[in-house]
Scaffold this active site. Structure first.
Site, PDB file in Angstrom:
ATOM      1  N   GLU A   1      -5.357   4.888   0.903  1.00  0.00           N
ATOM      2  CA  GLU A   1      -4.118   4.110   1.007  1.00  0.00           C
ATOM      3  C   GLU A   1      -3.492   4.316   2.381  1.00  0.00           C
ATOM      4  O   GLU A   1      -2.948   3.385   2.979  1.00  0.00           O
ATOM      5  CB  GLU A   1      -3.104   4.510  -0.079  1.00  0.00           C
ATOM      6  CG  GLU A   1      -3.599   4.372  -1.520  1.00  0.00           C
ATOM      7  CD  GLU A   1      -3.871   2.933  -1.968  1.00  0.00           C
ATOM      8  OE1 GLU A   1      -3.672   2.020  -1.165  1.00  0.00           O
ATOM      9  OE2 GLU A   1      -4.328   2.754  -3.111  1.00  0.00           O
TER      10      GLU A   1
ATOM     11  N   GLU B   1      -2.671  -3.536  -7.853  1.00  0.00           N
ATOM     12  CA  GLU B   1      -3.959  -3.581  -7.154  1.00  0.00           C
ATOM     13  C   GLU B   1      -4.817  -4.732  -7.664  1.00  0.00           C
ATOM     14  O   GLU B   1      -5.532  -5.371  -6.913  1.00  0.00           O
ATOM     15  CB  GLU B   1      -4.681  -2.241  -7.318  1.00  0.00           C
ATOM     16  CG  GLU B   1      -3.876  -1.093  -6.711  1.00  0.00           C
ATOM     17  CD  GLU B   1      -4.644   0.211  -6.600  1.00  0.00           C
ATOM     18  OE1 GLU B   1      -5.010   0.756  -7.652  1.00  0.00           O
ATOM     19  OE2 GLU B   1      -4.862   0.678  -5.472  1.00  0.00           O
TER      20      GLU B   1
ATOM     21  N   GLU C   1      -9.811  -1.008  -2.680  1.00  0.00           N
ATOM     22  CA  GLU C   1      -8.863  -1.302  -3.754  1.00  0.00           C
ATOM     23  C   GLU C   1      -9.588  -1.590  -5.054  1.00  0.00           C
ATOM     24  O   GLU C   1      -9.127  -1.226  -6.137  1.00  0.00           O
ATOM     25  CB  GLU C   1      -7.969  -2.495  -3.391  1.00  0.00           C
ATOM     26  CG  GLU C   1      -6.965  -2.230  -2.280  1.00  0.00           C
ATOM     27  CD  GLU C   1      -5.938  -1.160  -2.623  1.00  0.00           C
ATOM     28  OE1 GLU C   1      -5.800  -0.784  -3.799  1.00  0.00           O
ATOM     29  OE2 GLU C   1      -5.266  -0.681  -1.685  1.00  0.00           O
TER      30      GLU C   1
ATOM     31  N   ASP D   1       0.826  -1.205   0.000  1.00  0.00           N
ATOM     32  CA  ASP D   1       0.000   0.000   0.000  1.00  0.00           C
ATOM     33  C   ASP D   1       0.864   1.260   0.000  1.00  0.00           C
ATOM     34  O   ASP D   1       0.478   2.268  -0.571  1.00  0.00           O
ATOM     35  CB  ASP D   1      -0.960  -0.007   1.198  1.00  0.00           C
ATOM     36  CG  ASP D   1      -2.254  -0.753   0.879  1.00  0.00           C
ATOM     37  OD1 ASP D   1      -2.887  -0.414  -0.139  1.00  0.00           O
ATOM     38  OD2 ASP D   1      -2.620  -1.667   1.633  1.00  0.00           O
TER      39      ASP D   1
ATOM     40  N   TYR E   1      -2.701  -2.092   8.376  1.00  0.00           N
ATOM     41  CA  TYR E   1      -1.736  -3.182   8.421  1.00  0.00           C
ATOM     42  C   TYR E   1      -0.626  -2.917   9.428  1.00  0.00           C
ATOM     43  O   TYR E   1      -0.069  -3.851  10.007  1.00  0.00           O
ATOM     44  CB  TYR E   1      -1.220  -3.489   7.015  1.00  0.00           C
ATOM     45  CG  TYR E   1      -2.328  -4.119   6.193  1.00  0.00           C
ATOM     46  CD1 TYR E   1      -2.799  -5.386   6.509  1.00  0.00           C
ATOM     47  CD2 TYR E   1      -2.955  -3.420   5.166  1.00  0.00           C
ATOM     48  CE1 TYR E   1      -3.847  -5.967   5.809  1.00  0.00           C
ATOM     49  CE2 TYR E   1      -4.011  -3.994   4.453  1.00  0.00           C
ATOM     50  CZ  TYR E   1      -4.455  -5.258   4.780  1.00  0.00           C
ATOM     51  OH  TYR E   1      -5.492  -5.826   4.103  1.00  0.00           O
TER      52      TYR E   1
ATOM     53  N   HIS F   1     -10.373   1.597  -6.567  1.00  0.00           N
ATOM     54  CA  HIS F   1      -9.202   2.247  -7.142  1.00  0.00           C
ATOM     55  C   HIS F   1      -8.912   1.676  -8.531  1.00  0.00           C
ATOM     56  O   HIS F   1      -8.648   2.407  -9.479  1.00  0.00           O
ATOM     57  CB  HIS F   1      -7.944   2.013  -6.272  1.00  0.00           C
ATOM     58  CG  HIS F   1      -8.084   2.541  -4.871  1.00  0.00           C
ATOM     59  ND1 HIS F   1      -7.189   2.244  -3.880  1.00  0.00           N
ATOM     60  CD2 HIS F   1      -9.016   3.341  -4.311  1.00  0.00           C
ATOM     61  CE1 HIS F   1      -7.564   2.833  -2.757  1.00  0.00           C
ATOM     62  NE2 HIS F   1      -8.673   3.499  -2.997  1.00  0.00           N
TER      63      HIS F   1
ATOM     64  N   HIS G   1      -5.197   2.214   4.807  1.00  0.00           N
ATOM     65  CA  HIS G   1      -4.792   0.810   4.664  1.00  0.00           C
ATOM     66  C   HIS G   1      -3.428   0.567   5.317  1.00  0.00           C
ATOM     67  O   HIS G   1      -3.234  -0.429   6.007  1.00  0.00           O
ATOM     68  CB  HIS G   1      -4.708   0.417   3.178  1.00  0.00           C
ATOM     69  CG  HIS G   1      -5.991   0.620   2.434  1.00  0.00           C
ATOM     70  ND1 HIS G   1      -6.106   0.495   1.082  1.00  0.00           N
ATOM     71  CD2 HIS G   1      -7.221   0.967   2.872  1.00  0.00           C
ATOM     72  CE1 HIS G   1      -7.345   0.734   0.713  1.00  0.00           C
ATOM     73  NE2 HIS G   1      -8.046   1.040   1.779  1.00  0.00           N
TER      74      HIS G   1
END
Lengths: 341, 786
Positions: free
Chosen positions: A108, A183, A217, A77, A115, A220, A111
């Site tokens: 992003e 992606e 995603e 990401d 994580y 995107h 994301h």
């Protein structure tokens, strides 16, 4: 769908910093921006409590898979976000498209934060953590994917303006690489592992957050494909056989890269998840990307992961189980007592 | 002998899985002509890890079959049969051959309680014969989702090996025996549950017969008093109640609002939000032994001056210090508020410290006190009622939360509110329970639901069978009150005093499908109301009989029934079809009294409907194809009635399957489908919500508590929502539950073919006009019309 009117013959990739929002040349980009706003979620909403106890139940092979996955996501990401700022934002010359890209950049970031939070939660040991965060440097299967990405980032790094057809093709290849390969393929591979875990009732928090990441995603990717479509409409001559050949080669390479990652991730094979099935799945997904680009299929593989069919179906959750992720953010209108409903 | 299989791609390979597994799969597929056992075998061969054990292979076969449910619903049965075998193998491997052995071992391990162990020990042969040869047949009633849920969450497990120590049928018998005094009684209840004709609520299924038999589903706690110790006392109560699988409703209306003076310190209060943050954390900390997450709903009346902050507690944006992501929210709305919305008038907001009695009043007395407080200038501020109403609607659309529940309707007909001081202050976590609370009284309810789907025979509802089921169900719900362990005295005391129970239903949509009645047809409404009447009548008759046998509940004298008024009598326009039976009932009750102050409540039944394989409570289906996400993973659900029709039409093929997935389970764009089937298979999103509200309103006279009524709107606007909830209020509904809406954007489908680039359709648009345009342009990939 309506064909956007070109202002004075100006096209989407013509160099410059267009500031004019009205009349709007690409209203569908703006609509995608608004749709994205309506799906705001925050990392704090993801409940990771159950995951920690699930981790203890994993076999060493499964735990290895989870560590690799999360390490890839965190790095992946960030790479996507960097390319967005350094390459895409500069060249997609319509303010409404840049609105979407700004929003994408925020997503992003969420994301990456998700994580990051996962890694911090899953890996209490500081050395493990440091190793996972440095995945791209010393885990060969992740480094290989990173190298693939950087090659396409670097390919247009020096371009400040897209003046020639060759410049624009280079740009398109970068965009297609990020949409279709990173992606649209790397992430789709990673999602398949997460859903495989979920199909076995494991790591609910990872699955919930990933579900939302997946939703973002895929939007995107969809946006990138609509940019590509717009360019194709405006400058059809850019899309020649050489481009098709190059995209096909790029996807072949991406499938190989991800399949090597699968070998690392799956080891000797896990129950219901192994390198062979993963490769077939990747080939199937790659063909879908090619179809989306109007290019002929390359692999002709069937999807071996029946559990991925579940991701296409609407969710119904009761609150004892998971948080409901289906709610919208923006609602408009005024009180009225006699509307139809 | 090795078995040779051909993979979808690649060369023939020699299979390594034990031939026994292949035989299992083939045997399990008997009578399921639309399954292809070879396909499952192939998936197992392709997916198995080197050196996998037989159990791992079987588990893989279960999942491989389950993954094919989207291809044909018969794979659900195949997966369930394989899972049933896996469970039996697991129990046998633990050395358990019979129910009585299972109970004996569970008792030694400290899982079962002494009473059950004694009962099962003394009658081992009789109990074991109840779950003998018929067990296979009974197991075969489960679909995969149901059996998986039972296996993952309900079967008791060995504390250290974590292996299950009961089969699905032993589990149901354990639940029945835990509520019984002898084998005959247990057989009576087990006879219903093994046919999935009736199921008690999850806490009863979890805990009956165990060392901690907390059997109640819901607890309702009065607002803490407006002082520190009382607030912390409530946290403790809630944690205790939550620990053993109860859902919590708690009011916060008595706690002072932001800016209120704190006398002891001469400081100013921060209002209710910081307290609710602490509650949020506390609820998240208690996770019900890993079986389900703790959950609570906070109620607030809309005259509380912190109502704005309250409505923002679940927002995704803004200051995290003002957010509570684990709490559910409900607004306890007095009629006066709705009247002011209608009149477009001002609405005054108060600090409860200034108007401490307001939450204890309803109806005209509330109206008078509210007006008096306004006249006395006690309001902190005022807002246009419609501004606040719009805010409430926005919260519903954005979070699904902020449930609209109506204080006056809840109190007006409640059997417990006959005497002054007995007030319903809130509903529960699922908005179907309405019982009085006060500072020392925690209301409790024990629930169970009749599976209506199992009461259809020869094309009609079998009312005689329904009545028999209700008699047994009420008897055992009443028994539950005495057998339950109460985590707090405030809960135990009130439950023994009022003895309320909540009998509900599930599978109403199945009945409509079986009888081919569109959800919004007049016939559906009539039948649904008739079912509600039959259940209410039988439940009251049973409670009167129990009162005669065992005595009326101790607070009977304080009920409206004691004054000769039954719930239905508050509704002069109720569609009563059996007036003579009601008259007889009134006479009986006048003589016997009632064993239970309240009897009927329609709970959401999410998990038990999953076990029974039926549609949830009174709801239409959300889609003809959808997945359920649970703690056990994800499961595909296909509407079996639709697929049976499609097979009849010869249209259940790959193209239709793909189209059904693409359309997110809607059949409205299937041009070739007969109109009557399109009408029958409309989803919750496609039905007029007016019909849902009207069905609920028509059954309200027969529901002495309330119903968990979800409403559905794919693309909510303030205008539509405000009209919808105003209609629900005018129709006299007591409560509503979630507003279900759809994600604004969603995942790009992976397994549905990609669109050709020329007709590329943009992702979700959520204005209805655009959605229509989009579906016309390219129904195959439209994301907005899910």
């Amino acid at each position: 769908m309506t064909v956007p009117s070109q202002r004075n013959g100006q096209t989407l990739l013509d160099p410059g910093m267009d500031l004019t929002l009205r009349p709007m040349r690409y209203p569908d980009f703006y609509e995608q921006y608004r749709a994205a706003i309506r799906n705001t979620w925050t990392v704090e909403e993801v409940d990771l409590a159950a995951d920690v106890s699930d981790l203890a139940k994993l076999t060493p092979g499964e735990f290895h898979l989870v560590k690799r996955l999360v390490a890839f996501f965190a790095t992946g990401d960030t790479i996507v976000a960097n390319n967005l700022v350094l390459n895409l934002y500069k060249h997609v010359n319509a303010p409404e498209a840049r609105l979407y890209l700004s929003r994408q950049l925020f997503e992003e970031a969420v994301h990456v934060q998700f994580y990051l939070t996962l890694l911090d939660t899953y890996l209490p040991d500081h050395e493990d953590r440091a190793e996972a965060f440095a995945a791209i440097e010393h885990i060969p299967s992740i480094k290989e994917k990173g190298d693939f990405c950087f090659r396409w980032i670097d390919s247009i790094d020096g371009l400040d303006r897209l003046d020639t057809a060759a410049d624009r093709r280079s740009f398109l290849l970068n965009l297609i690489c990020f949409a279709a390969c990173i992606e649209g393929l790397f992430f789709y591979g990673a999602f398949a592992y997460v859903y495989w875990l979920r199909s076995r009732g494991l790591l609910d928090g990872l699955a919930t957050g990933t579900n939302w990441v997946f939703r973002d995603e895929s939007m995107h990717m969809n946006f990138a494909f609509s940019v590509i479509e717009t360019v194709r409409r405006e400058e059809p001559e850019l899309f020649d056989d050489a481009l098709t050949a190059e995209v096909t080669r790029m996807l072949e390479e991406a499938v190989d890269c991800e399949a090597n990652f699968a070998e690392d991730v799956c080891g000797e094979g896990l129950s219901g998840m192994n390198t062979g099935d993963m490769r077939r799945y990747l080939e199937y997904v790659a063909d879908q990307r090619l179809a989306r680009l109007g290019m002929p299929a390359r692999f002709g593989s069937a999807n071996p992961f029946d559990f991925m069919a579940l991701q296409d179906v609407q969710e119904l959750t009761n609150f004892f189980e998971r948080r409901v992720s289906a709610y919208q953010v923006a609602v408009s209108g005024q009180v009225s007592l006699d509307e139809d409903f | 002998m090795a078995i040779t299989t051909v993979r979808t791609t690649g060369d023939p390979e020699t299979a390594e899985a034990a031939p026994a597994l292949h035989t299992h799969i083939r045997l399990a597929a008997e009578g399921l002509p639309d399954t292809d056992p070879a396909r499952v075998v192939r998936a197992v061969e392709s997916g198995r890890a080197p050196g996998a054990t037989a159990v791992e292979d079987l588990e893989l076969a279960v999942r491989a079959s389950a993954a094919l449910i989207g291809a044909d619903p018969q794979y659900s049965r195949l997966a369930a049969r394989l899972l049933a075998r896996l469970i039996r193998d697991e129990v046998l491997a633990g050395g358990l051959r019979t129910f009585s052995e299972s109970v004996a071992q569970g008792h030694r391990l400290g899982l079962h309680n002494d009473a059950l162990a004694a009962l099962a020990g003394a009658n081992a042969a009789a109990f074991d014969s109840l779950v003998g040869d018929e067990a296979d047949e009974a197991d075969d009633r489960f679909g995969y989702f149901g059996l998986r849920t039972v296996y993952d969450r309900y079967l008791l497990r060995h504390p250290t090996t974590r292996k299950v120590i009961e089969t699905p049928q032993w589990f149901l018998l354990r639940v029945a025996a835990g509520l019984s005094s002898g084998v005959d009684e247990a057989a009576e209840l087990y006879g219903l549950t093994s046919r999935l004709a009736y199921l008690p609520s999850s806490p009863t299924l979890f805990n009956s017969g165990t060392a901690h038999p907390q059997l109640s589903s819901c607890f309702l706690l009065d607002s803490p008093r407006d002082e520190l110790d009382a607030i912390y006392g409530r946290y403790t109560d809630i944690a205790r109640l939550s620990k053993f699988a109860g859902g919590i409703g708690v009011s916060w209306t008595r706690v002072r609002s932001r800016g209120s003076l704190i006398k002891g310190t001469n400081g100013r209060s921060n209002g209710i939000v910081p307290w609710l943050r602490t509650l949020d954390a506390s609820v998240a900390a208690v996770n019900q032994g890993g079986r389900r997450k703790g959950a609570a709903c906070v109620y607030l009346e809309p005259w509380h001056a912190d109502i704005d902050e309250f409505l923002e507690l679940r927002d995704n944006t803004g200051d995290e210090a003002q957010r509570t992501h684990n709490l559910n929210l409900a607004v306890w709305v007095p009629d006066e508020f709705m009247r002011r919305v209608e009149a477009d008038a001002e609405w005054s907001l108060f600090d409860p410290k200034d108007v401490p009695d307001l939450t204890d009043l309803w109806g005209e007395r509330f109206d008078a006190a509210y007006a008096a407080a306004e006249a006395a200038g006690l309001a902190k501020r005022s807002v246009p009622a419609r501004t606040l109403y719009a805010r409430m609607m926005r919260t519903l659309a954005q979070t699904g939360n902020g449930w609209m529940t109506f204080k006056d309707a809840a109190n007006r007909a409640c059997n417990q509110t006959a005497r002054e001081g007995n007030v319903v202050h809130l509903s529960n976590l699922c908005t179907e329970i309405l019982e009085v609370t006060d500072d020392e009284t925690t209301a409790v309810c024990n629930l169970g639901s009749v599976n209506l789907s199992e009461h259809v025979a020869d094309g009609e509802v079998d009312f005689a069978a329904l009545s028999r089921t209700v008699r047994t169900a009420v008897k055992f719900l009443d028994r539950t009150i005495d057998r339950s362990y109460y985590p707090t005295d405030a809960a135990g005391g009130s439950n023994r005093k009022w003895r309320p129970v909540g009998l509900g239903v599930m599978g109403l949509a199945d009945v409509f499908f079986k009888l081919r009645l569109p959800f919004d047809s007049p016939e559906a409404k009539e039948l649904s109301t008739r079912i509600a009447e039959e259940i209410a009548l039988t439940a009251y008759e049973t409670s009167a009989a129990l009162a005669e046998e065992l005595g009326r509940h101790p607070s009977y004298a304080d009920t409206r029934a004691a004054d000769g008024v039954l719930h239905v009598d508050h509704f002069p326009r109720a569609a009563v079809t059996q007036p003579a039976r009601w008259d007889a009932l009134r006479k009986t009750v006048a003589r016997t009294g009632l064993r239970n102050s309240l009897l009927i409540a329609i709970a959401p039944t999410a998990t038990i409907a999953a076990i029974a394989g039926s549609a949830e409570c009174i709801e239409p289906v959300v889609s003809n194809v959808f997945k359920r996400e649970t703690l056990s993973g994800e499961f595909l659900q296909v509407n079996p009635y639709l697929i049976a029709d499609l097979k009849r039409l010869g249209r259940w093929d790959e193209a239709t399957r793909g189209a059904l997935l693409s359309s997110e389970g809607s059949v409205q764009d299937f041009g070739w489908l007969p109109e009557e089937l399109k009408s029958l298979y409309r989803t919750a999103w496609e039905l007029p919500q007016k019909a849902l509200i009207e069905l609920a309103a028509a059954r309200t006279p027969f529901i002495d508590q309330s119903q968990s009524l979800n409403l559905f709107m794919a693309a909510p606007t303030i205008g539509k929502l405000s009209s919808m909830y105003a209609y629900a209020w005018r129709q006299g509904l007591k409560t509503t539950y979630y507003l279900r809406s759809r994600p604004a954007t969603r995942i790009q489908q992976t397994t549905v073919a990609a669109a050709a680039p020329v007709s590329l359709v943009e992702p979700s648009r959520f204005t209805p006009d655009e959605a229509v345009a989009c579906s016309l342009e390219n129904p195959e990939v439209c994301e907005a019309c899910q």
